[in-house]
Design a protein around this motif. Structure first.
Motif, PDB file in Angstrom:
ATOM      1  N   UNK A 158     -55.678 -15.775 -31.538  1.00 31.00           N
ATOM      2  CA  UNK A 158     -55.223 -17.124 -31.801  1.00 31.00           C
ATOM      3  C   UNK A 158     -56.083 -17.723 -32.906  1.00 31.00           C
ATOM      4  N   UNK A 159     -55.503 -18.478 -33.832  1.00 28.89           N
ATOM      5  CA  UNK A 159     -56.235 -19.069 -34.941  1.00 28.89           C
ATOM      6  C   UNK A 159     -56.894 -20.379 -34.568  1.00 28.89           C
ATOM      7  N   UNK A 160     -57.510 -21.017 -35.563  1.00 29.13           N
ATOM      8  CA  UNK A 160     -58.138 -22.314 -35.348  1.00 29.13           C
ATOM      9  C   UNK A 160     -57.064 -23.331 -35.014  1.00 29.13           C
ATOM     10  N   UNK A 161     -57.465 -24.374 -34.293  1.00 30.98           N
ATOM     11  CA  UNK A 161     -56.513 -25.427 -33.949  1.00 30.98           C
ATOM     12  C   UNK A 161     -56.098 -26.160 -35.214  1.00 30.98           C
ATOM     13  N   UNK A 162     -54.891 -26.694 -35.237  1.00 31.29           N
ATOM     14  CA  UNK A 162     -54.417 -27.378 -36.433  1.00 31.29           C
ATOM     15  C   UNK A 162     -55.261 -28.600 -36.736  1.00 31.29           C
ATOM     16  N   UNK A 163     -55.340 -28.928 -38.016  1.00 31.13           N
ATOM     17  CA  UNK A 163     -56.111 -30.096 -38.411  1.00 31.13           C
ATOM     18  C   UNK A 163     -55.316 -31.359 -38.136  1.00 31.13           C
ATOM     19  N   UNK A 164     -56.018 -32.453 -38.091  1.00 35.83           N
ATOM     20  CA  UNK A 164     -55.416 -33.766 -37.853  1.00 35.83           C
ATOM     21  C   UNK A 164     -54.767 -34.251 -39.130  1.00 35.83           C
ATOM     22  N   UNK A 217     -58.659 -28.593 -26.820  1.00 36.94           N
ATOM     23  CA  UNK A 217     -58.180 -29.743 -27.594  1.00 36.94           C
ATOM     24  C   UNK A 217     -58.940 -29.858 -28.905  1.00 36.94           C
ATOM     25  N   UNK A 218     -58.195 -30.092 -29.988  1.00 35.28           N
ATOM     26  CA  UNK A 218     -58.842 -30.346 -31.272  1.00 35.28           C
ATOM     27  C   UNK A 218     -59.635 -31.639 -31.136  1.00 35.28           C
ATOM     28  N   UNK A 219     -60.906 -31.576 -31.465  1.00 33.66           N
ATOM     29  CA  UNK A 219     -61.804 -32.718 -31.320  1.00 33.66           C
ATOM     30  C   UNK A 219     -62.470 -32.976 -32.659  1.00 33.66           C
ATOM     31  N   UNK A 220     -62.492 -34.239 -33.069  1.00 31.88           N
ATOM     32  CA  UNK A 220     -63.068 -34.601 -34.362  1.00 31.88           C
ATOM     33  C   UNK A 220     -64.530 -34.992 -34.276  1.00 31.88           C
ATOM     34  N   UNK A 221     -64.942 -35.579 -33.155  1.00 37.65           N
ATOM     35  CA  UNK A 221     -66.324 -35.999 -32.939  1.00 37.65           C
ATOM     36  C   UNK A 221     -66.621 -35.891 -31.449  1.00 37.65           C
ATOM     37  N   UNK A 222     -67.849 -35.464 -31.123  1.00 32.40           N
ATOM     38  CA  UNK A 222     -68.314 -35.447 -29.730  1.00 32.40           C
ATOM     39  C   UNK A 222     -69.474 -36.430 -29.612  1.00 32.40           C
ATOM     40  N   UNK A 223     -69.388 -37.297 -28.610  1.00 35.74           N
ATOM     41  CA  UNK A 223     -70.515 -38.153 -28.242  1.00 35.74           C
ATOM     42  C   UNK A 223     -71.092 -37.531 -26.985  1.00 35.74           C
ATOM     43  N   UNK A 224     -72.339 -37.079 -27.060  1.00 36.30           N
ATOM     44  CA  UNK A 224     -72.916 -36.213 -26.042  1.00 36.30           C
ATOM     45  C   UNK A 224     -74.229 -36.772 -25.516  1.00 36.30           C
ATOM     46  N   UNK A 225     -74.288 -36.986 -24.194  1.00 37.69           N
ATOM     47  CA  UNK A 225     -75.526 -37.429 -23.561  1.00 37.69           C
ATOM     48  C   UNK A 225     -76.508 -36.263 -23.526  1.00 37.69           C
ATOM     49  N   UNK A 226     -77.751 -36.540 -23.853  1.00 35.80           N
ATOM     50  CA  UNK A 226     -78.760 -35.487 -23.925  1.00 35.80           C
ATOM     51  C   UNK A 226     -79.166 -34.972 -22.552  1.00 35.80           C
ATOM     52  N   UNK A 227     -79.314 -35.869 -21.566  1.00 36.50           N
ATOM     53  CA  UNK A 227     -79.812 -35.476 -20.245  1.00 36.50           C
ATOM     54  C   UNK A 227     -78.695 -35.637 -19.220  1.00 36.50           C
ATOM     55  N   UNK A 228     -78.280 -34.488 -18.655  1.00 38.02           N
ATOM     56  CA  UNK A 228     -77.260 -34.472 -17.607  1.00 38.02           C
ATOM     57  C   UNK A 228     -77.630 -33.383 -16.601  1.00 38.02           C
ATOM     58  N   UNK A 229     -77.144 -33.505 -15.365  1.00 35.11           N
ATOM     59  CA  UNK A 229     -77.372 -32.420 -14.401  1.00 35.11           C
ATOM     60  C   UNK A 229     -76.715 -31.132 -14.887  1.00 35.11           C
ATOM     61  N   UNK A 230     -77.258 -30.018 -14.474  1.00 37.91           N
ATOM     62  CA  UNK A 230     -76.722 -28.736 -14.942  1.00 37.91           C
ATOM     63  C   UNK A 230     -77.161 -28.511 -16.378  1.00 37.91           C
TER      64      UNK A 230
END
Length: 142
Positions: A1-7, A55-68
């Motif tokens: 499967x190829x890359x997800x389509x662009x927006x 899902x094609x995602x343009x930006x991720x907002x990611x918390x640094x400290x999480x369980x696991x």
């Protein structure tokens, strides 16, 4: 499967918010949706990996400290796997050393909690404007 389509140019950017704090996710989601973004939420790094594969995602907002798996470890894993989606790393436990580590792991932006939502919006706008239609999913084997 190829890359997800662009927006396409008129399609809203998709932002994935990954934080174990339900209230933080809801606040960020509500704010960005009012600004016209399509927002997805996940409560863990493991769930985020599934979402990023699906899902094609343009930006991720990611918390640094999480369980696991921590957000910082997820960021490193994304880069090792060749997934170049821009990541805004957020944390309540910051400082200059933490910021340097975040940027060295591949974060595009670093924000310390508590932050103004205008700073989140500014970062998302910048990241989606500089790469508006480029797919950020890793190539998949044919």
């Amino acid at each position: 499967m190829g890359a997800m389509p662009s927006r396409s140019a008129n399609e809203p950017a998709t932002v994935l918010v990954v934080d174990d704090d339900d209230q933080m996710r809801a606040v960020i989601r509500g704010f960005l949706e009012r600004e016209g973004y399509h927002v997805l939420e996940e409560g863990s790094a493991d769930q985020a990996m599934f979402a990023l594969d699906a899902v094609r995602t343009d930006v991720v907002i990611l918390d640094r400290v999480m369980p696991g798996m921590s957000g910082a470890d997820l960021l490193s894993l994304l880069r090792r796997r060749g997934l170049n989606v821009p990541v805004i790393l957020i944390t309540a436990f910051g400082g200059p050393d933490v910021e340097a580590e975040a940027l060295s792991r591949g974060a595009a932006c670093y924000l310390e909690k508590p932050f103004r939502m205008s700073k989140v919006l500014e970062a998302v706008e910048h990241l989606t404007r500089t790469q508006p239609t480029r797919p950020h999913q890793r190539p998949r084997p044919a």
